[in-house]
Design an enzyme around this catalytic site. Structure first.
Site, PDB file in Angstrom:
ATOM      1  N   HIS A 308       0.688  -1.204  -0.093  1.00  0.00           N
ATOM      2  CA  HIS A 308      -0.078   0.119  -0.072  1.00  0.00           C
ATOM      3  C   HIS A 308       0.601   1.404  -0.140  1.00  0.00           C
ATOM      4  O   HIS A 308       0.443   2.406  -0.145  1.00  0.00           O
ATOM      5  CB  HIS A 308      -0.958   0.156   1.166  1.00  0.00           C
ATOM      6  CG  HIS A 308      -1.735  -1.012   1.360  1.00  0.00           C
ATOM      7  ND1 HIS A 308      -2.797  -1.221   0.291  1.00  0.00           N
ATOM      8  CD2 HIS A 308      -2.205  -1.947   1.980  1.00  0.00           C
ATOM      9  CE1 HIS A 308      -3.676  -2.359   0.522  1.00  0.00           C
ATOM     10  NE2 HIS A 308      -3.229  -2.732   1.418  1.00  0.00           N
ATOM     11  N   ASP A 344      -2.403 -10.603  -2.281  1.00  0.00           N
ATOM     12  CA  ASP A 344      -3.002 -10.162  -0.939  1.00  0.00           C
ATOM     13  C   ASP A 344      -4.643  -9.937  -1.304  1.00  0.00           C
ATOM     14  O   ASP A 344      -4.789  -9.417  -2.593  1.00  0.00           O
ATOM     15  CB  ASP A 344      -2.202  -8.982  -0.678  1.00  0.00           C
ATOM     16  CG  ASP A 344      -2.621  -8.340   0.766  1.00  0.00           C
ATOM     17  OD1 ASP A 344      -1.990  -8.672   1.712  1.00  0.00           O
ATOM     18  OD2 ASP A 344      -3.496  -7.820   0.810  1.00  0.00           O
ATOM     19  N   HIS A 346      -5.886  -7.333  -0.504  1.00  0.00           N
ATOM     20  CA  HIS A 346      -6.246  -5.755  -0.947  1.00  0.00           C
ATOM     21  C   HIS A 346      -5.605  -5.677  -2.250  1.00  0.00           C
ATOM     22  O   HIS A 346      -4.354  -6.053  -2.387  1.00  0.00           O
ATOM     23  CB  HIS A 346      -5.659  -5.156   0.317  1.00  0.00           C
ATOM     24  CG  HIS A 346      -6.577  -5.374   1.653  1.00  0.00           C
ATOM     25  ND1 HIS A 346      -5.638  -6.309   2.801  1.00  0.00           N
ATOM     26  CD2 HIS A 346      -7.816  -5.196   2.232  1.00  0.00           C
ATOM     27  CE1 HIS A 346      -6.615  -6.354   3.601  1.00  0.00           C
ATOM     28  NE2 HIS A 346      -7.725  -5.636   3.341  1.00  0.00           N
ATOM     29  N   ASP A 435      -4.026 -12.779   3.579  1.00  0.00           N
ATOM     30  CA  ASP A 435      -5.344 -12.381   4.041  1.00  0.00           C
ATOM     31  C   ASP A 435      -6.564 -12.690   3.437  1.00  0.00           C
ATOM     32  O   ASP A 435      -7.545 -12.561   3.523  1.00  0.00           O
ATOM     33  CB  ASP A 435      -5.220 -10.806   4.373  1.00  0.00           C
ATOM     34  CG  ASP A 435      -4.609 -10.012   3.368  1.00  0.00           C
ATOM     35  OD1 ASP A 435      -4.306 -10.582   2.285  1.00  0.00           O
ATOM     36  OD2 ASP A 435      -4.297  -8.891   3.480  1.00  0.00           O
TER      37      ASP A 435
HETATM   38  N1  Q9C Z   1     -12.197   1.115   6.778  1.00  0.00           N
HETATM   39  C1  Q9C Z   1      -2.618  -5.155   4.308  1.00  0.00           C
HETATM   40  O1  Q9C Z   1      -2.984  -6.291   4.099  1.00  0.00           O
HETATM   41  N2  Q9C Z   1      -7.980  -1.295   6.760  1.00  0.00           N
HETATM   42  N3  Q9C Z   1      -3.132  -4.189   4.850  1.00  0.00           N
HETATM   43  C2  Q9C Z   1      -8.667   0.023   6.770  1.00  0.00           C
HETATM   44  C3  Q9C Z   1     -10.702   1.185   6.492  1.00  0.00           C
HETATM   45  C4  Q9C Z   1      -6.824  -1.179   6.362  1.00  0.00           C
HETATM   46  C5  Q9C Z   1      -4.433  -3.750   5.140  1.00  0.00           C
HETATM   47  C6  Q9C Z   1     -10.102   0.092   6.785  1.00  0.00           C
HETATM   48  C7  Q9C Z   1      -6.319  -2.773   5.782  1.00  0.00           C
HETATM   49  C8  Q9C Z   1      -5.009  -2.775   5.425  1.00  0.00           C
HETATM   50  C9  Q9C Z   1      -1.005  -4.988   4.164  1.00  0.00           C
HETATM   51 ZN    ZN Z   2      -3.894  -7.096   2.665  1.00  0.00          ZN
END
Ligand code: Q9C
Ligand code: ZN
Length: 586
Positions: A308, A344, A346, A435
């Site tokens: 990210h 991943d 995301h 994940d």
């Molecule tokens: N409603 C990785 O898996 N969540 N990052 C934010 C906002 C962030 C995940 C939720 C998730 C980040 C590396």
């Molecule tokens: Zn992730």
């Protein structure tokens, strides 16, 4: 050289008011309290703290800590998905009127424990020793034995001891690194942790690496059959190739502050900047070791994650972009074309941004997207790269959660492999978050260790096996440990096990793959024939479905009531007779 002072707004990624780099030195260190042996971290919580400024409400739920609320929570848990619980900002009080709470009740102390395996909250009741969410024992053995530890017992069982012995014995001696899978790990990456006392432990926690390392040790893989690489911090010059000076300085600055935040869910402590530089340094060195033939392939067991992190910002638990650093290190070592496959759950918005205009790095991501409603919201199928690099960014955006092996392997067969083969990379990097694994509290998908093994196997055929796997996300310790272990076994040359050859995708999965093919056939000729084939399959599927539906409607509308009831009664009689026969022992 860089004299510009860092503006909070830059650090905050547009969320300046969320108080970046807050000085928190007055807060006593909580670490000793948090871990008692290997148990889930016990915490005493004073009821309802009005001043709670938990900046992490988005991911770390349970900001409301009233006793009644906790009870209520464990009752409803079964109906909610774990994702729901994570996403819920505070426990809503539709049917819970708290106006009658007396001030004296503010000092009632309730105890709870957080599951070591999945971080979810449980009541501290002597009868409750298993996590209500994932079933892990309160005194989980996972940090000692990895996923070989039984989820339901705290100590070493005989079976586990046996496993440990057997695994250790079978492979001893120092391996030859050039014929060997190399693993990048350094304990200093465990020091990156959220220091601020939150109502819920952060999912991106040091135990993630501990659990995977314990699993590899128990299996005799590492130390054992894989070779370590010595860690080094990435240099400023190497980072400058990826990130802006401001981004690098913002990360650097955190090492002088007790607790800081880039976004509400992206924390840093004094050790984070070094951890991030070690993670990136390990990835760079693994990449050049593999490319130069000093290592067969590699697994970067690193944190904080990276995908990210973009040119100018740290976000989504990521500080520096490890995969991007590794891609440039591979190119510095002679690779012309680098492929990054990001599985991943995301979208890797940072990696996409970094290579958007770059034809020498092909970025392919599979992720939950849900029309932009799933974090971070980017990664639609029509984001394909720009300014001459169109087609060098491939997004496979799932429209819902629950996606499993079949959809992933189907997408690999029909999108990832054809494009990757046509691209013909000299080096392949996997941004391997786990994940999307079954049991993950954030991803809520259904990929199994066999699925990850299969995907690794499929990518191993590219770039002459020059493959670097980099850990990104993944928050259920059992899931990430078993998944990482089966990926590493494939890297070591083991067969991926059960074949998922002709896997049938879900309807939604097929729809996503078709959407991607429609867009990417403009850039990759190898997709054309397959796209036509799948499209006609889809049409058959749709028309068959329509016919079935029409039949169903007709049947429901046309049949007289006595017939419908009669059929049910007949079924009842048949089943009844069947069970009676069975219980008589026939
Ligand atoms: N409603 C990785 O898996 N969540 N990052 C934010 C906002 C962030 C995940 C939720 C998730 C980040 C590396
Ligand atoms: Zn992730």
């Amino acid at each position: 050289m860089v004299t510009e002072t860092v503006q909070p707004s830059r650090l905050a990624n547009g969320e300046a008011d969320n108080s970046l780099h807050k000085e928190r030195s007055h807060i006593p260190h909580q670490d000793s309290k948090r871990r008692r042996g290997n148990s889930g971290s016990d915490r005493t919580v004073t009821a309802h703290n009005e001043n709670c400024t938990c900046p992490d409400a988005t991911d770390n739920v349970d900001t409301n800590t009233q006793p009644g609320v906790v009870f209520k929570k464990s009752r409803v848990q079964r109906e909610m998905t774990v994702q729901d619980m994570y996403n819920k900002e505070s426990f809503d009080d539709e049917d819970e009127d708290d106006s009658d709470w007396e001030p004296m009740q503010k000092h009632v102390e309730i105890k709870k424990w957080f599951c070591t395996n999945c971080t979810m909250v449980n009541l501290d009741d002597i009868d409750i020793v298993y996590c209500d969410t994932c079933g892990e024992h309160k005194e989980s053995g996972i940090l000692r034995l990895g996923f070989f530890a039984s989820p339901s017992s705290q100590g070493l069982t005989e079976v586990e001891l046996e496993v440990k012995d057997r695994c250790k014995d079978s492979h001893s001696g120092i391996p030859q690194s050039d014929s060997c899978t190399v693993i990048g790990f350094d304990e200093r990456m465990l020091l990156h942790s959220e220091v601020e006392m939150k109502s819920h432990p952060h999912p991106e926690r040091p135990d993630r690496l501990r659990a995977i390392a314990a699993s590899l040790a128990t299996a005799g893989i590492f130390p054992g059959r894989c070779y370590p690489i010595s860690a080094r911090e990435i240099t400023r010059a190497e980072l400058k190739m990826i990130h802006s000076a401001e981004q690098i300085e913002a990360v650097e600055l955190t090492s002088r502050i007790y607790a800081s935040y880039f976004t509400p869910d992206t924390y840093a402590n004094e050790h984070s900047a070094r951890a991030a530089r070690l993670a990136a340094g390990l990835c760079a060195d693994l990449a050049s070791a593999i490319l130069s033939g000093r290592a067969k392939n590699g697994f970067a067991l690193v944190r904080p994650p990276g995908h990210h992190a973009g040119v100018r910002q740290s976000m989504g638990f990521c500080l520096h972009n490890n995969a991007a650093v590794a891609a440039l290190a591979a190119q510095a070592a002679g690779a012309k074309k680098v492929l990054i496959v990001d599985w991943d759950v995301h979208h890797g918005n940072g990696t996409q941004e970094i290579f958007e205009l770059n034809k020498s790095v092909l970025y392919i991501s599979l992720h939950r997207h849900e029309g932009g409603r799933f974090y971070p919201g980017t990664g639609a199928a029509n984001e394909v790269g720009s300014e001459g690099a169109e087609g060098y960014c491939v997004n496979v955006p799932w429209s819902r959660g629950g996606v499993g092996d079949n959809d992933y392997v189907f997408a690999f067969q029909n999108v990832v492999l054809p494009i990757a083969s046509e691209f013909a990379p000299d080096f392949t990097i996997i941004s391997a978050g786990f994940d999307a694994a079954r049991g993950d509290p954030l991803g809520c998908c259904d990929v199994t260790p066999a699925g990850y093994a299969q995907m690794t196997h499929m990518l191993n055929a590219l770039s002459g096996g020059k493959l670097l796997v980099i850990l990104e996300g993944g928050y259920n310790l059992r899931s990430i440990s078993s998944s990482a272990t089966s990926v590493i076994k494939v890297l070591m040359g083991e067969n991926p096990g059960c074949k998922l050859d002709h896997c049938v995708p879900s309807k939604a999965g097929l729809q996503t793959v078709l959407e991607v093919l429609k867009i990417q056939t403009n850039f990759w000729r190898s997709l054309k024939s397959n796209y036509a084939k799948l499209q006609s399959q889809w049409e058959v599927y749709i028309s068959e479905n329509k016919r079935k539906q029409i039949k169903k409607v007709r049947r429901a509308a046309g049949a007289p009531l006595w017939w419908k009831w009669g059929r049910k009664r007949l079924l009842y009689h048949i089943l009844n007779g069947h069970f009676r026969l069975k219980s008589k022992g026939c």
